[in-house]
Motif scaffolding. Structure first.
Motif, PDB file in Angstrom:
ATOM      1  N   SER A  55      -6.158  73.065 -39.929  1.00 49.65           N
ATOM      2  CA  SER A  55      -5.816  72.184 -41.045  1.00 49.65           C
ATOM      3  C   SER A  55      -4.888  71.053 -40.612  1.00 49.65           C
ATOM      4  CB  SER A  55      -5.160  72.987 -42.157  1.00 49.65           C
ATOM      5  OG  SER A  55      -3.850  73.339 -41.784  1.00 49.65           O
ATOM      6  N   ARG A  56      -4.649  70.131 -41.539  1.00 49.60           N
ATOM      7  CA  ARG A  56      -3.747  69.013 -41.281  1.00 49.60           C
ATOM      8  C   ARG A  56      -2.313  69.464 -41.060  1.00 49.60           C
ATOM      9  NH1 ARG A  56      -5.627  64.409 -45.572  1.00 49.60           N
ATOM     10  NH2 ARG A  56      -7.714  64.109 -44.682  1.00 49.60           N
ATOM     11  N   ALA A  57      -1.991  70.658 -41.501  1.00 53.08           N
ATOM     12  CA  ALA A  57      -0.637  71.179 -41.285  1.00 53.08           C
ATOM     13  C   ALA A  57      -0.347  71.364 -39.793  1.00 53.08           C
ATOM     14  CB  ALA A  57      -0.457  72.507 -42.011  1.00 53.08           C
ATOM     15  N   VAL A  58      -1.398  71.504 -38.989  1.00 54.31           N
ATOM     16  CA  VAL A  58      -1.231  71.677 -37.546  1.00 54.31           C
ATOM     17  C   VAL A  58      -0.774  70.370 -36.910  1.00 54.31           C
ATOM     18  CG1 VAL A  58      -2.444  72.224 -35.390  1.00 54.31           C
ATOM     19  CG2 VAL A  58      -2.879  73.569 -37.443  1.00 54.31           C
ATOM     20  N   GLY A  59      -1.243  69.243 -37.408  1.00 50.28           N
ATOM     21  CA  GLY A  59      -0.846  67.949 -36.857  1.00 50.28           C
ATOM     22  C   GLY A  59      -1.878  66.891 -37.151  1.00 50.28           C
ATOM     23  N   GLY A  60      -1.716  65.767 -36.497  1.00 50.28           N
ATOM     24  CA  GLY A  60      -2.648  64.658 -36.653  1.00 50.28           C
ATOM     25  C   GLY A  60      -3.995  64.961 -36.010  1.00 50.28           C
ATOM     26  N   ALA A  61      -4.900  64.012 -36.105  1.00 47.51           N
ATOM     27  CA  ALA A  61      -6.267  64.219 -35.624  1.00 47.51           C
ATOM     28  C   ALA A  61      -6.316  64.558 -34.133  1.00 47.51           C
ATOM     29  CB  ALA A  61      -7.112  62.976 -35.910  1.00 47.51           C
ATOM     30  N   VAL A  63      -3.982  65.963 -32.264  1.00 49.55           N
ATOM     31  CA  VAL A  63      -3.425  67.305 -32.056  1.00 49.55           C
ATOM     32  C   VAL A  63      -4.418  68.364 -32.513  1.00 49.55           C
ATOM     33  CG1 VAL A  63      -1.564  68.879 -32.728  1.00 49.55           C
ATOM     34  CG2 VAL A  63      -1.056  66.487 -32.225  1.00 49.55           C
ATOM     35  N   ARG A  64      -5.022  68.171 -33.687  1.00 49.11           N
ATOM     36  CA  ARG A  64      -6.006  69.144 -34.199  1.00 49.11           C
ATOM     37  C   ARG A  64      -7.195  69.265 -33.261  1.00 49.11           C
ATOM     38  NH1 ARG A  64      -5.325  66.207 -38.998  1.00 49.11           N
ATOM     39  NH2 ARG A  64      -7.525  65.619 -39.007  1.00 49.11           N
ATOM     40  N   THR A  65      -7.669  68.148 -32.751  1.00 50.13           N
ATOM     41  CA  THR A  65      -8.803  68.179 -31.824  1.00 50.13           C
ATOM     42  C   THR A  65      -8.439  68.923 -30.548  1.00 50.13           C
ATOM     43  OG1 THR A  65      -9.646  66.116 -32.726  1.00 50.13           O
ATOM     44  CG2 THR A  65     -10.444  66.759 -30.540  1.00 50.13           C
ATOM     45  N   ARG A  66      -7.234  68.706 -30.049  1.00 55.53           N
ATOM     46  CA  ARG A  66      -6.785  69.394 -28.838  1.00 55.53           C
ATOM     47  C   ARG A  66      -6.710  70.902 -29.070  1.00 55.53           C
ATOM     48  NH1 ARG A  66      -1.583  67.490 -27.942  1.00 55.53           N
ATOM     49  NH2 ARG A  66      -2.511  65.546 -27.258  1.00 55.53           N
ATOM     50  N   VAL A  67      -6.166  71.305 -30.217  1.00 57.31           N
ATOM     51  CA  VAL A  67      -6.070  72.733 -30.542  1.00 57.31           C
ATOM     52  C   VAL A  67      -7.470  73.335 -30.651  1.00 57.31           C
ATOM     53  CG1 VAL A  67      -5.369  74.374 -32.327  1.00 57.31           C
ATOM     54  CG2 VAL A  67      -3.796  72.580 -31.603  1.00 57.31           C
ATOM     55  N   LYS A  68      -8.389  72.654 -31.338  1.00 64.17           N
ATOM     56  CA  LYS A  68      -9.765  73.165 -31.468  1.00 64.17           C
ATOM     57  C   LYS A  68     -10.436  73.306 -30.110  1.00 64.17           C
ATOM     58  CE  LYS A  68     -10.747  70.119 -34.730  1.00 64.17           C
ATOM     59  NZ  LYS A  68     -11.468  69.308 -35.730  1.00 64.17           N
ATOM     60  N   ARG A  69     -10.263  72.320 -29.255  1.00 59.15           N
ATOM     61  CA  ARG A  69     -10.881  72.360 -27.929  1.00 59.15           C
ATOM     62  C   ARG A  69     -10.350  73.536 -27.114  1.00 59.15           C
ATOM     63  NH1 ARG A  69      -9.648  67.385 -26.321  1.00 59.15           N
ATOM     64  NH2 ARG A  69      -7.845  68.088 -25.160  1.00 59.15           N
ATOM     65  N   ARG A  70      -9.023  73.753 -27.157  1.00 60.72           N
ATOM     66  CA  ARG A  70      -8.441  74.875 -26.409  1.00 60.72           C
ATOM     67  C   ARG A  70      -8.865  76.216 -26.988  1.00 60.72           C
ATOM     68  NH1 ARG A  70      -2.278  73.892 -25.596  1.00 60.72           N
ATOM     69  NH2 ARG A  70      -2.420  73.460 -27.803  1.00 60.72           N
ATOM     70  N   LEU A  71      -8.949  76.309 -28.324  1.00 56.20           N
ATOM     71  CA  LEU A  71      -9.402  77.561 -28.941  1.00 56.20           C
ATOM     72  C   LEU A  71     -10.867  77.845 -28.589  1.00 56.20           C
ATOM     73  CD1 LEU A  71      -7.735  77.504 -32.461  1.00 56.20           C
ATOM     74  CD2 LEU A  71      -7.379  79.186 -30.645  1.00 56.20           C
ATOM     75  N   ARG A  72     -11.707  76.831 -28.622  1.00 52.13           N
ATOM     76  CA  ARG A  72     -13.120  77.037 -28.243  1.00 52.13           C
ATOM     77  C   ARG A  72     -13.239  77.546 -26.813  1.00 52.13           C
ATOM     78  NH1 ARG A  72     -14.367  72.252 -31.343  1.00 52.13           N
ATOM     79  NH2 ARG A  72     -14.112  71.023 -29.452  1.00 52.13           N
ATOM     80  N   HIS A  73     -12.421  76.997 -25.929  1.00 49.33           N
ATOM     81  CA  HIS A  73     -12.441  77.444 -24.531  1.00 49.33           C
ATOM     82  C   HIS A  73     -12.032  78.913 -24.423  1.00 49.33           C
ATOM     83  CE1 HIS A  73     -12.086  77.205 -20.189  1.00 49.33           C
ATOM     84  NE2 HIS A  73     -10.916  77.785 -20.297  1.00 49.33           N
TER      85      HIS A  73
END
Length: 131
Positions: A55-61, A63-73
């Motif tokens: 969600s947006r609570a995690v950060g800006g676009a 930051v969110r994309t970076r978190v999603k990419r690391r989680l997918r990995h």
């Protein structure tokens, strides 16, 4: 990147997994695991489907994309642990924005262990929950 056959895409899949699945929370993330219905044993179960909620609570676009990419990995490395036919939703918390990939992986591992060990979710009455 997760293989296309393992990606959760529909709102109904996300809603069903979050509402009916076993929840295991950690400081950086929470997982909701919905195991396949118990029925006749069949080898024709579809592959496990995995979805991410950042969600947006995690950060800006960025930051969110970076978190999603690391989680997918991290999820790709643990894909064989999720049983066929199940649905897994991983929801990142705001602390995930500053966590390292190793920390995300460790929290994901622990949460997945707890969700898999918990067994099927049962409905409890309000009096049981209040105790």
């Amino acid at each position: 990147m997760l293989p296309a056959s393992h990606r959760m895409r529909t709102r109904e899949d996300f809603t069903r997994a979050v509402r009916l699945g076993r929840r295991a929370g950690r400081p950086l993330l929470a997982v909701h695991l919905l195991l396949p219905e118990a029925g006749p044993v069949s080898s024709a179960l579809p592959p496990a489907r995995i979805g991410l909620v950042v969600s947006r609570a995690v950060g800006g676009a960025v930051v969110r994309t970076r978190v999603k990419r690391r989680l997918r990995h991290e999820l790709r490395a643990r894909l064989e642990r999720v049983p066929d036919g199940s649905r897994l939703v991983v929801r990142a918390t705001p602390l995930a924005a500053t966590a390292t990939s190793a920390e995300l992986g460790a929290d994901l591992e622990r949460a997945l262990d707890r969700a898999l060990a918990a067994g099927p979710r049962t409905r409890r009455s309000r009096t049981e929950v209040a105790r």
